[in-house]
Write an enzyme that holds these catalytic residues in place. Structure first.
Site: not given
Ligand code: PCA
Length: 214
Positions: A166, A143, A80
């Site tokens: 991610h 996240c 990100e």
């Molecule tokens: N993904 C979520 C929250 C926890 C996770 O593993 C997100 O993308 O916000």
């Protein structure tokens, strides 16, 4: 020995597993480029996730922090680029909270750039034939909340870099036609992310390195 903190999240939103948790657990205790990896799992809860993260920062004093989360539906590993100061949840967190239009840190800057070398990471992963892409946003759920709180906690602490990555679904949890990656591939992809970050010192604005907040 210097440490690198790698965090994942517990399952959320009705899923039985979260690959980010499994990656963090798998890397816990591993050595990468002479650093000890500390893997930790955060609750998928607004507020509580940050409390746990800060506890880990105080306990381990890492030189690098890579937080991981699941983004089901994405096809590859996605570092990100930007954390935004906004909680706006589409679903409830694991404690039933669903904040709307709320700041992560009241009075904080609108956004922080990741200080991971996001483009170098993507290039290295693609070099290993792992699908990867820089992502412009971590969303507005837990996240992004953790990512923003991390960058806020590290502000001014110029020696310590951090960011968020991610990952996609595991093959076992992806629905028909949904993309996924095997756990072993994702574990090694995050290990490579740490390696590349430790050997990449300088980057352009918004591509990691020592960039100030927006
Ligand atoms: N993904 C979520 C929250 C926890 C996770 O593993 C997100 O993308 O916000």
């Amino acid at each position: 020995m210097k440490t690198v903190l790698v965090t994942g999240f517990e399952p959320f939103g009705g899923d039985a597993r979260n690959p980010s948790e499994e990656i963090a657990r798998a890397l816990d205790g591993r050595r990468i480029a002479g650093r000890a990896i500390v893997g930790a799992v955060l609750p998928c809860v607004f507020g509580g996730s940050v409390t746990e993260l800060k506890k880990r920062l105080r306990a381990h004093r890492p030189e690098l922090v890579v937080c991981l989360g699941l983004a089901g539906g994405r096809a590859g590993i996605t570092p990100e680029r930007v954390a935004i100061n906004l909680d706006d949840a589409r679903i409830a967190d694991n404690a039933g909270a669903q904040p709307q239009d709320r700041a992560v840190v009241r009075g904080g800057p609108a956004a922080y750039f990741s200080t991971l070398p996001v483009k170098a990471i993507v290039a290295a992963l693609r070099g290993e034939r792992v699908p990867a892409e820089v992502s412009p946003t971590a969303g507005m759920f837990v996240c992004n909340h953790v990512f923003y709180a991390l960058m806020h906690a590290l502000r001014g602490n110029r020696g310590v870099r951090g960011g968020f990555v991610h990952v996609p679904f595991l093959p076992e949890q992806a629905g028909a036609g949904q993309p996924s990656l095997p756990l072993e591939i994702m574990i090694e992809a995050v290990a490579l992310t740490v390696k590349v970050t430790l050997r990449t010192r300088r980057n352009g604005r918004g591509q990691g390195g020592r960039t100030p907040p927006l």
